[in-house]
Design a protein around this motif. Structure first.
Motif, PDB file in Angstrom:
ATOM      1  N   LEU A  34     -14.091 -17.473   8.382  1.00 57.87           N
ATOM      2  CA  LEU A  34     -13.042 -16.603   8.204  1.00 57.87           C
ATOM      3  C   LEU A  34     -12.361 -16.489   6.837  1.00 57.87           C
ATOM      4  CD1 LEU A  34     -10.642 -14.753   9.359  1.00 57.87           C
ATOM      5  CD2 LEU A  34      -9.377 -17.085   9.956  1.00 57.87           C
ATOM      6  N   LEU A  35     -12.241 -15.220   6.276  1.00 55.06           N
ATOM      7  CA  LEU A  35     -11.724 -14.725   4.863  1.00 55.06           C
ATOM      8  C   LEU A  35     -10.340 -14.124   5.342  1.00 55.06           C
ATOM      9  CD1 LEU A  35     -11.595 -14.368   1.897  1.00 55.06           C
ATOM     10  CD2 LEU A  35     -12.793 -12.632   2.334  1.00 55.06           C
ATOM     11  N   ILE A  36      -9.254 -14.597   4.800  1.00 56.95           N
ATOM     12  CA  ILE A  36      -8.004 -13.904   5.033  1.00 56.95           C
ATOM     13  C   ILE A  36      -7.358 -13.439   3.784  1.00 56.95           C
ATOM     14  CG2 ILE A  36      -5.501 -14.041   5.793  1.00 56.95           C
ATOM     15  CD1 ILE A  36      -6.504 -16.406   7.335  1.00 56.95           C
ATOM     16  N   CYS A  37      -7.082 -12.131   3.425  1.00 57.03           N
ATOM     17  CA  CYS A  37      -6.813 -11.505   2.131  1.00 57.03           C
ATOM     18  C   CYS A  37      -5.392 -11.065   2.422  1.00 57.03           C
ATOM     19  CB  CYS A  37      -7.649 -10.576   1.506  1.00 57.03           C
ATOM     20  SG  CYS A  37      -9.395 -11.043   1.206  1.00 57.03           S
ATOM     21  N   HIS A  38      -4.227 -11.387   1.565  1.00 55.78           N
ATOM     22  CA  HIS A  38      -3.038 -10.764   1.855  1.00 55.78           C
ATOM     23  C   HIS A  38      -2.297 -10.653   0.495  1.00 55.78           C
ATOM     24  CE1 HIS A  38      -0.057 -10.485   5.663  1.00 55.78           C
ATOM     25  NE2 HIS A  38       0.387  -9.607   4.614  1.00 55.78           N
ATOM     26  N   GLY A  39      -1.616  -9.411   0.399  1.00 52.09           N
ATOM     27  CA  GLY A  39      -0.834  -9.144  -0.690  1.00 52.09           C
ATOM     28  C   GLY A  39       0.682  -9.837  -0.605  1.00 52.09           C
ATOM     29  N   MET A  40       1.093 -10.806  -1.559  1.00 48.70           N
ATOM     30  CA  MET A  40       2.256 -11.539  -1.428  1.00 48.70           C
ATOM     31  C   MET A  40       3.621 -10.956  -1.509  1.00 48.70           C
ATOM     32  SD  MET A  40       0.855 -14.802  -3.712  1.00 48.70           S
ATOM     33  CE  MET A  40       2.339 -15.762  -3.223  1.00 48.70           C
ATOM     34  N   VAL A  41       3.609  -9.553  -1.788  1.00 48.87           N
ATOM     35  CA  VAL A  41       4.859  -8.483  -1.780  1.00 48.87           C
ATOM     36  C   VAL A  41       4.561  -7.557  -0.775  1.00 48.87           C
ATOM     37  CG1 VAL A  41       5.513  -9.094  -4.006  1.00 48.87           C
ATOM     38  CG2 VAL A  41       3.994  -7.420  -3.963  1.00 48.87           C
ATOM     39  N   ASP A  42       4.165  -7.976   0.238  1.00 48.43           N
ATOM     40  CA  ASP A  42       3.699  -7.057   1.410  1.00 48.43           C
ATOM     41  C   ASP A  42       4.982  -6.743   2.306  1.00 48.43           C
ATOM     42  OD1 ASP A  42       2.979  -5.571   3.536  1.00 48.43           O
ATOM     43  OD2 ASP A  42       1.016  -6.557   3.617  1.00 48.43           O
ATOM     44  N   VAL A  43       5.697  -5.513   1.963  1.00 45.00           N
ATOM     45  CA  VAL A  43       6.957  -5.455   2.904  1.00 45.00           C
ATOM     46  C   VAL A  43       6.747  -4.918   4.345  1.00 45.00           C
ATOM     47  CG1 VAL A  43       8.355  -5.183   0.819  1.00 45.00           C
ATOM     48  CG2 VAL A  43       7.329  -3.083   1.757  1.00 45.00           C
TER      49      VAL A  43
ATOM     50  N   MET B 277       0.833  -9.487  -6.769  1.00 41.41           N
ATOM     51  CA  MET B 277       1.518  -8.474  -7.205  1.00 41.41           C
ATOM     52  C   MET B 277       1.054  -7.139  -6.150  1.00 41.41           C
ATOM     53  SD  MET B 277       1.349  -8.597 -11.230  1.00 41.41           S
ATOM     54  CE  MET B 277       2.653  -7.528 -11.575  1.00 41.41           C
ATOM     55  N   GLU B 278       0.558  -7.539  -4.976  1.00 39.87           N
ATOM     56  CA  GLU B 278       0.163  -6.483  -4.177  1.00 39.87           C
ATOM     57  C   GLU B 278       1.091  -6.323  -2.853  1.00 39.87           C
ATOM     58  OE1 GLU B 278      -1.818  -3.933  -5.149  1.00 39.87           O
ATOM     59  OE2 GLU B 278      -3.207  -4.749  -6.502  1.00 39.87           O
ATOM     60  N   ASP B 279       1.330  -4.921  -2.546  1.00 40.60           N
ATOM     61  CA  ASP B 279       1.968  -4.686  -1.247  1.00 40.60           C
ATOM     62  C   ASP B 279       0.955  -4.656  -0.075  1.00 40.60           C
ATOM     63  OD1 ASP B 279       4.000  -3.940   0.699  1.00 40.60           O
ATOM     64  OD2 ASP B 279       4.781  -2.489  -0.819  1.00 40.60           O
ATOM     65  N   HIS B 280       1.388  -3.778   0.990  1.00 43.58           N
ATOM     66  CA  HIS B 280       0.425  -3.654   1.892  1.00 43.58           C
ATOM     67  C   HIS B 280      -0.721  -2.841   1.724  1.00 43.58           C
ATOM     68  CE1 HIS B 280      -0.452  -4.068   6.176  1.00 43.58           C
ATOM     69  NE2 HIS B 280      -0.602  -2.678   6.475  1.00 43.58           N
ATOM     70  N   GLY B 281      -0.508  -1.789   1.115  1.00 45.32           N
ATOM     71  CA  GLY B 281      -1.753  -0.908   0.402  1.00 45.32           C
ATOM     72  C   GLY B 281      -2.032  -1.560  -0.963  1.00 45.32           C
ATOM     73  N   PHE B 282      -3.109  -2.054  -1.307  1.00 45.67           N
ATOM     74  CA  PHE B 282      -3.547  -2.417  -2.748  1.00 45.67           C
ATOM     75  C   PHE B 282      -3.212  -1.100  -3.576  1.00 45.67           C
ATOM     76  CE2 PHE B 282      -5.773  -6.631  -1.929  1.00 45.67           C
ATOM     77  CZ  PHE B 282      -4.733  -7.335  -1.223  1.00 45.67           C
ATOM     78  N   VAL B 283      -2.863  -1.448  -4.847  1.00 44.63           N
ATOM     79  CA  VAL B 283      -2.783  -0.488  -5.962  1.00 44.63           C
ATOM     80  C   VAL B 283      -3.875  -0.704  -7.055  1.00 44.63           C
ATOM     81  CG1 VAL B 283      -1.397   0.645  -7.709  1.00 44.63           C
ATOM     82  CG2 VAL B 283      -0.401  -0.162  -5.429  1.00 44.63           C
ATOM     83  N   GLU B 284      -3.931  -1.888  -7.552  1.00 47.63           N
ATOM     84  CA  GLU B 284      -4.676  -2.422  -8.660  1.00 47.63           C
ATOM     85  C   GLU B 284      -6.212  -2.427  -8.201  1.00 47.63           C
ATOM     86  OE1 GLU B 284      -3.337  -2.414 -11.503  1.00 47.63           O
ATOM     87  OE2 GLU B 284      -1.286  -2.089 -10.699  1.00 47.63           O
TER      88      GLU B 284
END
Length: 806
Positions: A740-749, A778-785
């Motif tokens: 299992l790989l879990i990827c999550h943005g830490m500023v996901d509102v 530095m990523e929200d729910h939808g990544f930007v960078e």
């Protein structure tokens, strides 16, 4: 000579492609800034006179899209100048009088009036405040608009402005004889008689021993009596807010009725989202949302009859079925018994009051807060009484195209007595007409397809509708006759057509795409087989075209319960000897991906091509809960997320095994948001089917998510704990066997990082060691960078290469 020219062009094209082609696909290539792919136009709208078509576009690869336009005389895209943008009514929203001889619009927060024949425009307001919601009113003799929290009327003939409402904010702002509000408790106002015997005695004693007080009291009483005897101008009735918020302030076309909602927000506890990487170097707490099950706000609806000086407070007692209990309560016998005995009115949310063109009739949408009912109620302006026009009941939740909320071309009027709306009562969203006088309803469309977009023609003889009648994975445009219900298909190419009709209804601005063709803008004559002209051609760059992108095969397989599931398959030219396969699981909210147009998951589309290049079979399916397939498919996940939507994934694997010889020991899956949730449920509950999975920004415990979305599907945690227990991956983590790989943005509102942390702690306590968490500060729910996208998908690719090709 022609053959030579063609050959030269072919060689030139080959040379260009050879220059931009740089070998096989890699994660680094496809996850760059999307500008490398090309630029698609968006948000087209017509000028009021229909001579120009505006749209957003970025062919220059600037940091953001810019406004472009074409004129009908010269149909070449031109970038709008700052002055042109400033002068433009950028909303594209014009409000006409009934004869369409004049119209209103907003520019920079001010109201403008234009005479259609002369083209002369007058600026009605010029203030620092923002004016909004202009309309013709008082038999079209005045213009009414909103400023602040009040309605104002501007007289067309004389130019006078009058205030129509008086909103008072703050507690104890003044009483109202209408019963809109009541004076709150506290000390009596100055000059009033004491409210108890002690205070009355004290006042009498003061007056008895202080002559000046006595004389001033007498003078005041004489002055008050004189002032009351004077003739007075009619005062505005006050609307007192106290601790409530004003919403939906509106007026009927004849100016007689003012309607509004007063809502009281709930004091629900809200979350915070810590942001660790900041300019200041200090951690910042981003204010978040409440969680599902939080106390909901209340709202009241009022209609003020200015002619009778009477306020109607809308009561819900007479709404049919207002006390009906949802079926799920039967799973909780004690709760069922208690709620049956109490039999209280369910809380509701009031929509706006929609008036017929001259204000003869009005209809309001009311929705139960438990999401099970939508009522359309007609208003009798003579008695102030509401009666039922239509009720849609769904034991799961009300939803689907055109039924998720009021407005946005979802409802409207044909004439003073005919109201139109959409309903899923047959299982698919269709268009209906209702006679206000008789209550009779007539379906204009029917069948196993959805009416997804609706617009009424200017002359009100036709509807322009977009449906998926041809195929669930297509969006085609039609003209529908109101008189006989016959419809004529205008669009032709397979894929999706997002159409904007010109003001004179002679031309169509058609945003069109196919499965391998990103959106481009076309002009078409508004008739079947009409002449079509392409306006933009920058959606695919030369570099993007240098690769032969696969057109996924669109198929339909049979699930274990006999349902047909639509899916897309990417086939490898040379399958890897291990015959591995990967399922991509799209997100939810209400989405569709097994279709014939350009996917909003364009990065995943390219990654799926990369996987196929590396020998994988790739499949993505429109599992239960996906959009485009009607009510029963949409609600197939009710009270059990990770039920049929998960078994659909397992049945997809069986289809790949049976038809392509996929190795059942080498199957993985990945997806984001709801797709990440399904990935977790698959690895935890079907560990012998899926050997590896990448869960991106997943929900791990539905009790952590928001109220609006989650309560539709699972009700509330404290009223339907069974639904949450069987739907949250957190409870099934002990079943993990694969990688299992879990990827999550830490500023996901949206889906908070807390979900990932909570699951990780659970995995630690269970002693699981075959998992990995990748955090993106530095990523929200939808990544930007692009760097984040690249890192994430390199990890996903490495996971599959490591596990599925053993």
């Amino acid at each position: 000579m022609k053959s030579c020219t063609a050959l030269c062009l072919l060689l030139l094209s080959f040379g260009l492609n050879a220059q931009v082609s740089s070998g096989p696909l890699t994660v680094e290539k496809i996850m760059r800034d999307p500008q490398w792919m090309g630029s698609s136009p968006s948000s087209p709208f017509w000028s009021q006179d229909g001579k120009r078509l505006y749209f957003m576009w970025n062919p220059e690869k600037a940091p953001a899209d810019s406004l472009y336009y074409i004129s009908l005389d010269d149909r070449k895209p031109v970038k709008a100048t700052p002055l042109q943008k400033q002068e433009l009514n950028a909303t594209g929203n014009y409000v006409y009088n009934q004869a369409r001889t004049a119209y209103l619009f907003i520019r920079n927060g001010d109201i403008f009036y234009t005479d259609s024949k002369s083209g002369r425009t007058r600026q009605i307001t010029q203030t620092t405040d923002t004016e909004s919601n202009p309309q013709f009113c008082f038999n079209e003799a005045k213009l009414v608009y909103t400023r602040g929290q009040n309605l104002y009327a501007w007289d067309l003939a004389g130019g006078e402005t009058i205030q129509l409402t008086h909103i008072k904010t703050g507690e104890n702002a003044g009483g109202s004889s209408s019963g809109i509000s009541q004076r709150a408790g506290g000390a009596p106002p100055a000059g009033k008689t004491g409210s108890n015997p002690q205070e009355q005695w004290l006042q009498n004693d003061q007056l008895a021993y202080f002559q000046v007080l006595k004389e001033r009291k007498i003078k005041k009483e004489l002055a008050d009596a004189y002032n009351k005897s004077l003739p007075k101008e009619k005062e505005l009735r006050s609307i007192v807010l106290d601790d409530r918020n004003l919403q939906g302030l509106a007026i009927s076309p004849d100016g007689r009725f003012v309607s509004y909602r007063l809502s009281r927000p709930a004091a629900a506890k809200t979350t915070i989202v810590p942001s660790y990487v900041t300019e200041s170097g200090f951690t910042i707490d981003i204010p978040g949302r409440s969680k599902v099950g939080a106390v909901q706000g209340s709202n009241e609806f009022y209609i003020y009859d200015r002619e009778k000086d009477t306020v109607y407070s809308i009561k819900t007692d007479s709404i049919p079925g207002i006390r009906d209990l949802p079926d799920y309560v039967k799973d909780y016998p004690k709760e069922l018994e208690e709620r049956t005995k109490k039999a209280v009115n369910r809380p509701v949310s009031f929509g706006s009051l929609s008036w017929s063109p001259r204000g003869t009739n009005a209809v309001m949408e009311i929705r139960s807060q438990d999401n099970k009912d939508r009522w359309l109620m007609s208003f009798d302006r003579n008695t102030g009484v509401f009666r039922l026009l239509d009720r849609q009941r769904d034991e799961a939740w009300i939803g689907g195209p055109g039924t998720s909320g009021f407005g946005g071309f979802s409802t409207g009027w044909i004439d003073e007595n005919t109201y139109w709306f959409r309903s899923e009562v047959t299982g698919y969203s269709h268009l209906y007409l209702a006679n206000i006088s008789t209550g009779e309803k007539r379906a204009l469309t029917s069948g196993n397809y959805e009416v997804q977009q609706v617009q009424l023609s200017v002359g009100k003889k036709y509807f322009y509708i977009t449906t998926n009648e041809v195929h669930p994975g297509e969006q085609q445009f039609y003209r529908l006759s109101i008189a006989d219900g016959k419809k004529e298909r205008i669009s032709t190419l397979p894929g999706a057509h997002q159409v904007t009709v010109s003001p004179d209804e002679k031309l169509l601005a058609d945003l069109y795409s196919a499965s391998t063709r990103p959106w481009e803008l076309y002009l078409q004559e508004n008739k079947a087989g009409g002449k079509t002209e392409q306006v933009t051609d920058k959606a695919r760059s030369d570099e993007f075209n240098a690769y032969s992108w696969r057109e996924p095969e669109l198929i339909r397989f049979t699930a274990r319960d006999g349902a047909g599931v639509y899916a897309r398959i990417y086939k490898p030219a040379t399958p890897h000897p291990n015959k591995p396969a990967v399922l991509f699981v799209h997100g939810a909210g209400y989405l569709q991906n097994a279709h014939k147009w350009w996917s909003s998951y364009f990065r995943e589309y390219m990654f799926n091509n990369l996987l196929a290049d590396n020998g994988y079979y790739v499949m993505d399916i429109d599992y239960r809960g996906s959009a485009g397939y009607g009510r029963d498919w949409r609600t197939g996940i009710y009270r059990h997320m990770g039920g049929k939507d998960l078994t659909d994934q397992v049945d997809a694997v069986n289809y790949l095994i049976k038809n392509f010889g996929v190795n059942p020991q080498h199957v993985g899956l990945y997806g984001g948001s709801y797709g990440g949730f399904i990935t977790l449920m698959a690895l935890f509950n079907e560990p012998d089917v899926f050997a590896a999975g990448a869960a991106l920004r997943p929900v791990t415990d539905w009790a952590n998510y928001n109220h609006g979305y989650t309560s539709n599907i699972l009700n509330e945690p404290y009223t339907d704990s069974l639904a949450y227990r069987r739907s949250s991956p957190y409870y099934f983590a002990e079943g993990l066997k694969g990688s299992l790989l879990i990827c999550h943005g830490m500023v996901d509102v949206n889906v908070h990082y807390q979900d990932a942390v909570k699951l990780v702690q659970r995995l630690i306590e269970l002693g699981k060691d075959n998992w990995e968490l990748a955090s993106y500060p530095m990523e929200d729910h939808g990544f930007v960078e692009p760097s984040s996208w690249t890192d994430e998908y390199k990890r996903i690719f490495r996971l599959f290469e490591t596990v599925l090709k053993k």
